[in-house]
Design a protein around this motif. Structure first.
Motif, PDB file in Angstrom:
ATOM      1  N   LEU A 117      -5.408  13.917  -8.891  1.00 38.16           N
ATOM      2  CA  LEU A 117      -4.812  12.985  -7.942  1.00 38.16           C
ATOM      3  C   LEU A 117      -5.867  12.116  -7.271  1.00 38.16           C
ATOM      4  CD1 LEU A 117      -2.024  15.113  -6.204  1.00 38.16           C
ATOM      5  CD2 LEU A 117      -1.709  13.026  -7.532  1.00 38.16           C
ATOM      6  N   ILE A 118      -6.965  12.728  -6.838  1.00 41.24           N
ATOM      7  CA  ILE A 118      -8.015  11.963  -6.150  1.00 41.24           C
ATOM      8  C   ILE A 118      -8.635  10.932  -7.087  1.00 41.24           C
ATOM      9  CG2 ILE A 118     -10.255  12.111  -5.020  1.00 41.24           C
ATOM     10  CD1 ILE A 118      -9.423  14.943  -4.067  1.00 41.24           C
ATOM     11  N   VAL A 119      -9.066  11.404  -8.253  1.00 42.28           N
ATOM     12  CA  VAL A 119      -9.713  10.490  -9.210  1.00 42.28           C
ATOM     13  C   VAL A 119      -8.712   9.471  -9.737  1.00 42.28           C
ATOM     14  CG1 VAL A 119     -10.918  10.341 -11.428  1.00 42.28           C
ATOM     15  CG2 VAL A 119     -11.391  12.248  -9.871  1.00 42.28           C
ATOM     16  N   GLY A 120      -7.500   9.937 -10.123  1.00 40.87           N
ATOM     17  CA  GLY A 120      -6.490   9.055 -10.703  1.00 40.87           C
ATOM     18  C   GLY A 120      -6.018   7.984  -9.748  1.00 40.87           C
ATOM     19  N   ILE A 121      -5.848   8.330  -8.465  1.00 37.86           N
ATOM     20  CA  ILE A 121      -5.389   7.337  -7.488  1.00 37.86           C
ATOM     21  C   ILE A 121      -6.466   6.284  -7.241  1.00 37.86           C
ATOM     22  CG2 ILE A 121      -4.848   7.034  -5.029  1.00 37.86           C
ATOM     23  CD1 ILE A 121      -3.182   9.586  -5.209  1.00 37.86           C
ATOM     24  N   LEU A 122      -7.718   6.701  -7.175  1.00 36.21           N
ATOM     25  CA  LEU A 122      -8.803   5.733  -6.989  1.00 36.21           C
ATOM     26  C   LEU A 122      -8.879   4.757  -8.171  1.00 36.21           C
ATOM     27  CD1 LEU A 122     -11.628   7.997  -5.507  1.00 36.21           C
ATOM     28  CD2 LEU A 122     -10.271   6.276  -4.304  1.00 36.21           C
ATOM     29  N   LEU A 123      -8.859   5.318  -9.378  1.00 36.97           N
ATOM     30  CA  LEU A 123      -8.908   4.458 -10.566  1.00 36.97           C
ATOM     31  C   LEU A 123      -7.614   3.667 -10.726  1.00 36.97           C
ATOM     32  CD1 LEU A 123     -10.584   6.887 -13.152  1.00 36.97           C
ATOM     33  CD2 LEU A 123     -11.643   4.998 -11.910  1.00 36.97           C
ATOM     34  N   GLY A 124      -6.478   4.299 -10.384  1.00 36.36           N
ATOM     35  CA  GLY A 124      -5.196   3.613 -10.477  1.00 36.36           C
ATOM     36  C   GLY A 124      -5.096   2.439  -9.522  1.00 36.36           C
TER      37      GLY A 124
END
Length: 654
Positions: A117-124
């Motif tokens: 969630l942390i990595v995906g939301i930042l990249l998203g």
């Protein structure tokens, strides 16, 4: 040792396996958050003229995205759990209960999900800005899209992955509960059995595919589709699906069997890569059939929406050839509208007052105009001279040359425009004071007056226009009152929505008065086609990831299972160069047929049922080939990455 400590040690000990699973979860978060954030991005919403349509379209697409993500993550989890069956067997042997193992999996999923969630939301968030800019570019809007992380998108993404954690935990519980302990220890040792190949069924697969291609290629105007449409549709469906299944189940096996009987079979490394494939046919048949059909659908979807998007820019101009046109009103209202247009900031290129004669059709309208329900009930007659003069002013090059009682109907949007030869020219009758006969010499896919429009409803209905010779027009004009129409061409017509609303307000005060504006349709058509292209391309990208996951995890599992066989090959002297060659040939046999069949299926359908219907629009065929080339390159990337991964796995234990 607590379950949390055990979970931590599991992650450290099987870091490579968890990395693959973590990567899958991150991809899922990126996809979900990127698409969700677009729906709540205020910069995008403020730039649109049809926010409701945009939200509805994104909500529908979000449902599909949600389903794809669940499939993608659960498929990855199935592979992940299968690789750990032996580990679960050890836990059961050491006294852990099924509930404790399930709780441990839940902790692992929450841990991996939190990182994802942390990595995906930042990249998203970064990707949502990029995709937002792309969407604005497709709509040809010059708006800045800021980087944003809408709380609604974060909440929906987190809720989705918490739901997935619960589903994954339940899935692992039922898996551990159903499987016997002895099966858990020997889960990786089960071997596929080779399929018995039949030459007859192999030939049947080629016959089924051939019949499907023949029927598709015959075209919608052929006797097969005109008189036997249902039978043809069933034959094509059975041919493509059944033929593809038998192709991989029987024809591929027959080819391998045929190769094994050749005299030079034992030369080179042929025996090494074909022997393994014969045992994999049973397990790969459904996957390869699915990939082939999925490839066909992806290419069809992207090509169709791309053609639709490309055509819309020119089609709107063809449907609405005049930037603003309306039925002439009283001189005061006409003057007010003229002053409104001149002071609007949209420079007037030309203004023409065009006269028509209004007639009542006696002959069935369908004779001259396809789909007559789209036309106003009366027919407007225009002289050959006036028509050619206006066409020359517009630079359209669609002039006509008529004699006596000859006539040309302007049936814009016709599927089959037609120049009628002498002997096949029907008589079209109209009534003014009396009934008059005209010989229809051509049905032209062209518009002099475009669709009647409304700033809210877009296109409503269009006038039917009949071009007649100057002699006939002069004769009829003597005894008939003319009807005048005001036609304007202005600069930057696509952004004249505000002007159109003001003019429409004045014209609509007269009930039934004709009004047409390019801007009314352009915004709606371009926004909707841009959103359709964007959403479809986004979904196609997700579908590619889903398909890649099927290929990726299938090859990863097979490579893991074959580590021992490749270890034996190394011991008997097979070097790295030969081993890489064996892997490349083995995977090429798996990758190439679905790609070839998918492209063939989609090309036949696109060529016959889409491209042949829009032949007068330029560069569409090259665009289709460009899409197929891009798909080929992405597919090639899958193949290269799979061969590298396969080689690394089988060479892990030296």
């Amino acid at each position: 040792m607590s379950l949390l400590d055990l979970t931590k040690r599991n992650v450290q000990r099987n870091f490579r396996l968890y990395t693959i699973y973590l990567f899958s979860m991150i991809i899922g978060v990126i996809i979900q958050f990127t698409f969700s954030s677009l729906m709540y991005n205020e910069d995008i919403l403020d730039s649109l003229q049809n926010r409701t349509n945009f939200r509805n379209g994104v909500i529908i697409a979000s449902v599909v995205v949600f389903m794809f993500i669940i499939f993608f993550i659960l498929y990855a989890d199935t592979f992940f759990m299968r690789q750990r069956k032996k580990e679960f067997g050890m836990y059961l042997l050491f006294g852990l209960s099924e509930r404790q193992i399930t709780l441990m999996v839940f902790y692992e999923t929450l841990f991996i999900g939190a990182i994802s969630l942390i990595v995906g939301i930042l990249l998203g968030g970064l990707l949502s800005k990029l995709f937002g800019m792309l969407l604005m570019n497709l709509m040809e809007y010059d708006h800045v899209i800021s980087l944003s992380f809408p709380i609604q998108a974060i909440g929906s993404t987190a809720a989705l992955f918490f739901l997935l954690a619960v589903i994954i935990s339940a899935q692992s519980y039922f898996m551990v509960r159903r499987v016997q302990l002895i099966e858990l220890f020997h889960a990786k040792e089960k071997m596929e059995k080779p399929v018995r190949s039949s030459q007859l069924l192999a030939l049947l697969s080629i016959l089924l595919l051939g019949v499907a291609f023949f029927l598709i290629g015959s075209g919608k105007g052929s006797v097969y589709w005109q008189d036997y449409s249902l039978a043809s549709l069933i034959s094509v469906t059975v041919g493509i699906i059944g033929g593809t299944f038998l192709f991989f189940r029987q024809f591929a096996g027959w080819i391998l069997q045929f190769m094994s009987r050749r005299r030079n079979y034992h030369e080179g490394n042929t025996v090494l890569w074909t022997s393994s494939l014969r045992f994999q046919i049973r397990g790969n048949t459904l996957n390869l059939t699915f990939i082939t059909l999925f490839s066909t659908l992806i290419i069809l979807l992207v090509c169709f929406v791309s053609i639709n998007y490309k055509v819309q820019f020119e089609a709107v101009g063809r449907n609405l050839p005049n930037d603003i046109a309306f039925q002439s009103l009283d001189s005061k209202t006409n003057g007010t509208i003229d002053n409104l247009i001149k002071t609007s900031g949209h420079a007037t290129r030309y203004h023409r007052s065009q006269e028509f004669l209004e007639a009542v059709p006696v002959t069935d309208m369908a004779l001259a105009f396809e789909n007559p329900e789209y036309y106003l009930p009366h027919v407007l007659l225009v002289s050959e001279h006036d028509y050619n003069s206006l066409i020359t002013l517009r630079g359209d090059g669609q002039t006509v040359d008529l004699q006596n009682n000859e006539a040309v109907s302007l049936a814009q949007g016709s599927d089959f425009p037609l120049a009628l030869k002498p002997g096949n020219q029907p008589i079209f009758q109209v009534k003014l004071e009396t009934v008059h006969d005209f010989t229809l010499v051509e049905k032209k896919d062209f518009a002099l007056l475009g669709w009647a429009t409304d700033p809210v409803q877009s296109m409503i209905i269009k006038p039917a226009v009949l071009i007649i010779s100057d002699e006939a027009y002069s004769s009829l004009r003597k005894d008939t009152a003319v009807r005048m129409y005001e036609i304007y061409q202005i600069d930057d017509a696509k952004n004249a929505g505000a002007l159109s609303k003001e003019v429409h307000g004045l014209v609509s005060a007269v009930s039934g008065a004709y009004y047409s504006s390019f801007a009314d349709v352009y915004a709606i058509q371009i926004e909707s086609s841009s959103l359709l292209l964007f959403a479809s391309s986004f979904l196609a990208l997700i579908a590619l990831f889903a398909m890649a996951s099927v290929i990726y995890f299938k090859q990863l599992r097979e490579a893991t299972d074959e580590q021992q066989q490749y270890a034996i090959l190394r011991k008997i002297g097979v070097d790295h160069v030969q081993m890489k060659s064996v892997i490349r040939k083995q995977l090429l046999f798996v990758f190439a047929p679905p790609l070839v069949l998918g492209i063939l299926n989609s090309w036949f359908i696109i060529k016959t049922y889409i491209l042949d219907s829009v032949q007068d629009f330029p560069n569409l065929t090259s665009m289709v080939w460009a899409i197929m080339l891009l798909y080929f390159l992405i597919y090639l990337l899958f193949y290269v990455s799979s061969t590298n991964l396969y080689y690394k796995i089988v060479n892990q234990h030296r």
